[in-house]
Design a protein around this motif. Structure first.
Motif, PDB file in Angstrom:
ATOM      1  N   PHE A 107       0.825  -1.201   0.000  1.00  0.00           N
ATOM      2  CA  PHE A 107       0.000   0.000   0.000  1.00  0.00           C
ATOM      3  C   PHE A 107       0.865   1.260   0.000  1.00  0.00           C
ATOM      4  CE2 PHE A 107      -2.463  -3.303   2.189  1.00  0.00           C
ATOM      5  CZ  PHE A 107      -3.651  -3.286   1.465  1.00  0.00           C
ATOM      6  N   GLN A 108       0.283   2.341  -0.481  1.00  0.00           N
ATOM      7  CA  GLN A 108       0.974   3.624  -0.492  1.00  0.00           C
ATOM      8  C   GLN A 108       1.354   4.048   0.926  1.00  0.00           C
ATOM      9  OE1 GLN A 108      -1.084   6.635  -2.710  1.00  0.00           O
ATOM     10  NE2 GLN A 108      -0.020   8.316  -1.723  1.00  0.00           N
ATOM     11  N   ALA A 109       0.501   3.747   1.899  1.00  0.00           N
ATOM     12  CA  ALA A 109       0.714   4.187   3.281  1.00  0.00           C
ATOM     13  C   ALA A 109       1.505   3.169   4.117  1.00  0.00           C
ATOM     14  CB  ALA A 109      -0.632   4.475   3.941  1.00  0.00           C
ATOM     15  N   PHE A 110       2.090   2.158   3.459  1.00  0.00           N
ATOM     16  CA  PHE A 110       2.944   1.128   4.085  1.00  0.00           C
ATOM     17  C   PHE A 110       2.139   0.134   4.930  1.00  0.00           C
ATOM     18  CE2 PHE A 110       5.947   4.991   4.441  1.00  0.00           C
ATOM     19  CZ  PHE A 110       6.228   4.947   3.090  1.00  0.00           C
ATOM     20  N   ASN A 111       1.278   0.647   5.854  1.00  0.00           N
ATOM     21  CA  ASN A 111       0.431  -0.210   6.697  1.00  0.00           C
ATOM     22  C   ASN A 111       1.231  -1.211   7.519  1.00  0.00           C
ATOM     23  OD1 ASN A 111      -1.629   1.178   5.504  1.00  0.00           O
ATOM     24  ND2 ASN A 111      -2.800  -0.615   4.854  1.00  0.00           N
ATOM     25  N   LEU A 112       2.348  -0.766   8.071  1.00  0.00           N
ATOM     26  CA  LEU A 112       3.112  -1.603   8.984  1.00  0.00           C
ATOM     27  C   LEU A 112       2.553  -1.479  10.402  1.00  0.00           C
ATOM     28  CD1 LEU A 112       6.746  -0.808   7.750  1.00  0.00           C
ATOM     29  CD2 LEU A 112       5.248  -2.692   7.039  1.00  0.00           C
ATOM     30  N   VAL A 113       2.744  -2.519  11.211  1.00  0.00           N
ATOM     31  CA  VAL A 113       2.297  -2.488  12.607  1.00  0.00           C
ATOM     32  C   VAL A 113       3.355  -1.749  13.417  1.00  0.00           C
ATOM     33  CG1 VAL A 113       1.629  -3.861  14.605  1.00  0.00           C
ATOM     34  CG2 VAL A 113       1.081  -4.674  12.294  1.00  0.00           C
ATOM     35  N   PRO A 114       3.017  -0.602  14.005  1.00  0.00           N
ATOM     36  CA  PRO A 114       4.039   0.241  14.639  1.00  0.00           C
ATOM     37  C   PRO A 114       4.733  -0.384  15.838  1.00  0.00           C
ATOM     38  CG  PRO A 114       1.829   1.080  15.110  1.00  0.00           C
ATOM     39  CD  PRO A 114       1.668   0.011  14.071  1.00  0.00           C
ATOM     40  N   THR A 115       4.065  -1.328  16.509  1.00  0.00           N
ATOM     41  CA  THR A 115       4.660  -1.928  17.709  1.00  0.00           C
ATOM     42  C   THR A 115       5.566  -3.119  17.397  1.00  0.00           C
ATOM     43  OG1 THR A 115       2.661  -3.274  17.987  1.00  0.00           O
ATOM     44  CG2 THR A 115       2.769  -1.178  19.191  1.00  0.00           C
ATOM     45  N   LEU A 116       5.595  -3.548  16.134  1.00  0.00           N
ATOM     46  CA  LEU A 116       6.418  -4.689  15.742  1.00  0.00           C
ATOM     47  C   LEU A 116       7.675  -4.212  15.036  1.00  0.00           C
ATOM     48  CD1 LEU A 116       3.739  -7.144  14.272  1.00  0.00           C
ATOM     49  CD2 LEU A 116       4.643  -7.047  16.612  1.00  0.00           C
ATOM     50  N   ASP A 117       8.777  -4.942  15.206  1.00  0.00           N
ATOM     51  CA  ASP A 117       9.984  -4.596  14.464  1.00  0.00           C
ATOM     52  C   ASP A 117       9.857  -5.082  13.023  1.00  0.00           C
ATOM     53  OD1 ASP A 117      10.610  -7.345  14.452  1.00  0.00           O
ATOM     54  OD2 ASP A 117      12.058  -7.171  16.087  1.00  0.00           O
ATOM     55  N   ALA A 118      10.855  -4.769  12.211  1.00  0.00           N
ATOM     56  CA  ALA A 118      10.779  -5.081  10.777  1.00  0.00           C
ATOM     57  C   ALA A 118      10.614  -6.574  10.536  1.00  0.00           C
ATOM     58  CB  ALA A 118      12.027  -4.559  10.071  1.00  0.00           C
ATOM     59  N   GLU A 119      11.361  -7.399  11.257  1.00  0.00           N
ATOM     60  CA  GLU A 119      11.266  -8.846  11.056  1.00  0.00           C
ATOM     61  C   GLU A 119       9.868  -9.354  11.363  1.00  0.00           C
ATOM     62  OE1 GLU A 119      13.395 -13.073  12.337  1.00  0.00           O
ATOM     63  OE2 GLU A 119      14.126 -11.185  13.190  1.00  0.00           O
ATOM     64  N   ALA A 120       9.297  -8.902  12.475  1.00  0.00           N
ATOM     65  CA  ALA A 120       7.949  -9.357  12.851  1.00  0.00           C
ATOM     66  C   ALA A 120       6.911  -8.865  11.853  1.00  0.00           C
ATOM     67  CB  ALA A 120       7.618  -8.875  14.260  1.00  0.00           C
ATOM     68  N   ASN A 121       7.094  -7.661  11.316  1.00  0.00           N
ATOM     69  CA  ASN A 121       6.173  -7.159  10.302  1.00  0.00           C
ATOM     70  C   ASN A 121       6.241  -8.003   9.033  1.00  0.00           C
ATOM     71  OD1 ASN A 121       4.447  -4.581  10.529  1.00  0.00           O
ATOM     72  ND2 ASN A 121       6.278  -4.031  11.703  1.00  0.00           N
ATOM     73  N   ILE A 122       7.453  -8.373   8.622  1.00  0.00           N
ATOM     74  CA  ILE A 122       7.611  -9.187   7.410  1.00  0.00           C
ATOM     75  C   ILE A 122       6.971 -10.557   7.584  1.00  0.00           C
ATOM     76  CG2 ILE A 122       9.279 -10.309   5.886  1.00  0.00           C
ATOM     77  CD1 ILE A 122      11.206  -7.959   6.547  1.00  0.00           C
ATOM     78  N   LEU A 123       7.132 -11.138   8.776  1.00  0.00           N
ATOM     79  CA  LEU A 123       6.632 -12.494   9.026  1.00  0.00           C
ATOM     80  C   LEU A 123       5.177 -12.514   9.487  1.00  0.00           C
ATOM     81  CD1 LEU A 123       9.781 -14.007  10.791  1.00  0.00           C
ATOM     82  CD2 LEU A 123       9.015 -14.402   8.444  1.00  0.00           C
ATOM     83  N   LEU A 124       4.539 -11.352   9.560  1.00  0.00           N
ATOM     84  CA  LEU A 124       3.162 -11.268  10.043  1.00  0.00           C
ATOM     85  C   LEU A 124       2.181 -12.170   9.292  1.00  0.00           C
ATOM     86  CD1 LEU A 124       1.324  -9.857  12.093  1.00  0.00           C
ATOM     87  CD2 LEU A 124       0.999  -8.018  10.411  1.00  0.00           C
ATOM     88  N   PRO A 125       2.298 -12.318   7.955  1.00  0.00           N
ATOM     89  CA  PRO A 125       1.347 -13.216   7.270  1.00  0.00           C
ATOM     90  C   PRO A 125       1.346 -14.644   7.813  1.00  0.00           C
ATOM     91  CG  PRO A 125       2.483 -11.853   5.674  1.00  0.00           C
ATOM     92  CD  PRO A 125       3.173 -11.626   6.992  1.00  0.00           C
ATOM     93  N   PHE A 126       2.507 -15.123   8.268  1.00  0.00           N
ATOM     94  CA  PHE A 126       2.562 -16.468   8.840  1.00  0.00           C
ATOM     95  C   PHE A 126       1.831 -16.491  10.193  1.00  0.00           C
ATOM     96  CE2 PHE A 126       6.404 -16.390   6.129  1.00  0.00           C
ATOM     97  CZ  PHE A 126       6.130 -17.497   5.346  1.00  0.00           C
ATOM     98  N   ASP A 127       2.035 -15.448  11.014  1.00  0.00           N
ATOM     99  CA  ASP A 127       1.354 -15.378  12.310  1.00  0.00           C
ATOM    100  C   ASP A 127      -0.156 -15.328  12.119  1.00  0.00           C
ATOM    101  OD1 ASP A 127       3.749 -15.382  13.669  1.00  0.00           O
ATOM    102  OD2 ASP A 127       3.893 -13.193  13.779  1.00  0.00           O
TER     103      ASP A 127
END
Length: 246
Positions: A92-112
């Motif tokens: 998405f244009q707005a990134f839509n990352l979870v602010p409380t998670l670090d980069a690794e956890a954000n990348i692996l979020l689909p598995f969680d």
């Protein structure tokens, strides 16, 4: 080459009576597997609606929507949620990352979200993505500690990590400076070329579209152009001509 997604005779309107806006008007088009496709058109042309319909984020009034060999037109909300989680990636244009998670956890979020841990092969793919995207030294950083370009690279890694059938990118360079934007476009192009990912990018930018191997142009809810690899100048000239002929 097969089709990763397609719509057949799809129409979609918003509103009723005099206020009815026909966002899509009998559109039939497919996205070829392992191809990087740009979807262009002026504001109100239907490009975002087409992406939302293809991704199962919006329903249609008539016609069919397919992901690969599966007709998803009439799937219920829960089935669509599972399908999007397992077979579709989003940038998405707005990134839509979870602010409380670090980069690794954000990348692996689909598995969680899918309630599972990555297999060894998927973990290796994660490491390959992180290395190729230059994120090795940013995995412990939260989004607020990353630049816009780094946040978008994290979002791209998240979209690609499960190797979905298709990745939809909605104006992915809209919030980036020109240098970061070029990097993101290069990454999406590489994902198509090196990982055989199917990428569909909605954009209004001819320079961004020139990075794609195919450009679909919409106007008034219909496909009015379908170009092969083209320069920014060729794309801008074509879209201008199509708009003037409307």
């Amino acid at each position: 080459m097969g089709l990763a997604a397609r719509v057949v005779g799809v129409s979609k309107g918003y509103g009723r009576g005099q206020s009815l806006v026909r966002a899509l008007d009998g559109v039939t088009v497919g996205l070829r597997t392992a191809e990087f496709t740009a979807i262009m058109g002026p504001s109100g042309s239907g490009k975002s609606t087409l992406m939302h319909v293809m991704a199962g984020l919006d329903s249609v009034d008539s016609g069919e929507v397919w992901i690969g060999d599966d007709d998803i037109t009439s799937l219920g909300d829960s089935a669509l949620t599972v399908l999007r989680r397992r077979r579709i990636g989003f940038v998405f244009q707005a990134f839509n990352l979870v602010p409380t998670l670090d980069a690794e956890a954000n990348i692996l979020l689909p598995f969680d979200l899918d309630g599972r841990t990555p297999t060894s092969e998927e973990q290796n793919h994660f490491l390959t993505l992180v290395d190729r995207l230059g994120l090795n030294d940013r995995l412990r950083h939260r989004p607020s500690e990353l630049s816009g370009g780094q946040q978008q690279r994290v979002a791209i890694a998240r979209a690609l990590v499960t190797r979905p059938d298709i990745v939809f990118a909605d104006e992915p360079t809209g919030n980036l400076d020109s240098r970061s934007g070029r990097e993101v476009l290069s990454i999406l192009s590489d994902a198509s070329r090196n990982f055989a990912q199917t990428i569909a990018m909605v954009t209004h930018d001819a320079a961004a579209a020139s990075m794609a191997s195919r450009v679909i142009v919409l106007g008034d809810g219909r496909v009015v152009g379908d170009l092969g690899p083209s320069s920014a100048e060729q794309i801008a000239s074509t879209t201008l001509r199509l708009e003037q002929s409307r």
